[in-house]
Design an enzyme around this catalytic site. Structure first.
Site: not given
Length: 159
Positions: A11-14
């Site tokens: 998912g979102c890498f953050w």
């Protein structure tokens, strides 16, 4: 000290980067793009869902302090590996669940972990859709994405 690489898309890498960065034995993390056809993709390119890249975290780790299986456990703990091309409110192939392996041993361990979790029924009744693919070119994301949550004093995001 020897280091090895592991690469995960969840998912979102953050939030994925923040989760891996605090694991003892992880020496460094970087967010970027992998698995697509475009050379030197940008965030804007990847967000079109047309490049084939996944948002990933590349992890440098000391195998004497943390083994690959523990990294796999963390990967499966921090996202839903049963949702195809989606994590939370984020959707598109760039958010797919994927493990990019760097060695035949990593491939075998990743496939064995998926088999183990399936046999245990951990995500039942939904099947695990995580892809296991050979590592390709890792394109480092723009600097403002690196350690994004840490720079903003945030511990996590929606994942």
């Amino acid at each position: 000290m020897s280091t090895e690489k592991a690469t995960f898309g969840a998912g979102c890498f953050w939030g994925v980067e923040a989760a891996f960065a605090v694991i003892p034995g992880v020496m460094a993390t970087a967010v970027g793009y992998e698995g697509g056809a475009l050379d030197q993709p940008t965030y804007k390119d990847v967000c079109t869902d047309k490049t084939g890249h996944a948002e990933v975290v590349e992890v440098d780790f000391d195998p004497e302090k943390v083994n690959y299986e523990k990294l796999l456990d963390a990967f499966f703990d921090l996202h839903d590996p049963t949702t195809l091309n989606r994590q939370g409110p984020d959707w598109g192939t760039q958010y797919r669940s994927v493990i990019f392996f760097h060695t035949p041993e990593q491939e075998a361990q990743a496939r064995a972990k998926i088999e183990q979790l399936t046999a245990e029924g951990r995500f039942k009744p939904r099947p695990i859709v995580t892809r296991v693919e050979p590592a390709q070119t890792f394109w480092r994301a723009e600097d403002y994405h690196q350690r994004y949550l840490e720079k903003r004093g945030l511990a996590s995001c929606h994942i």
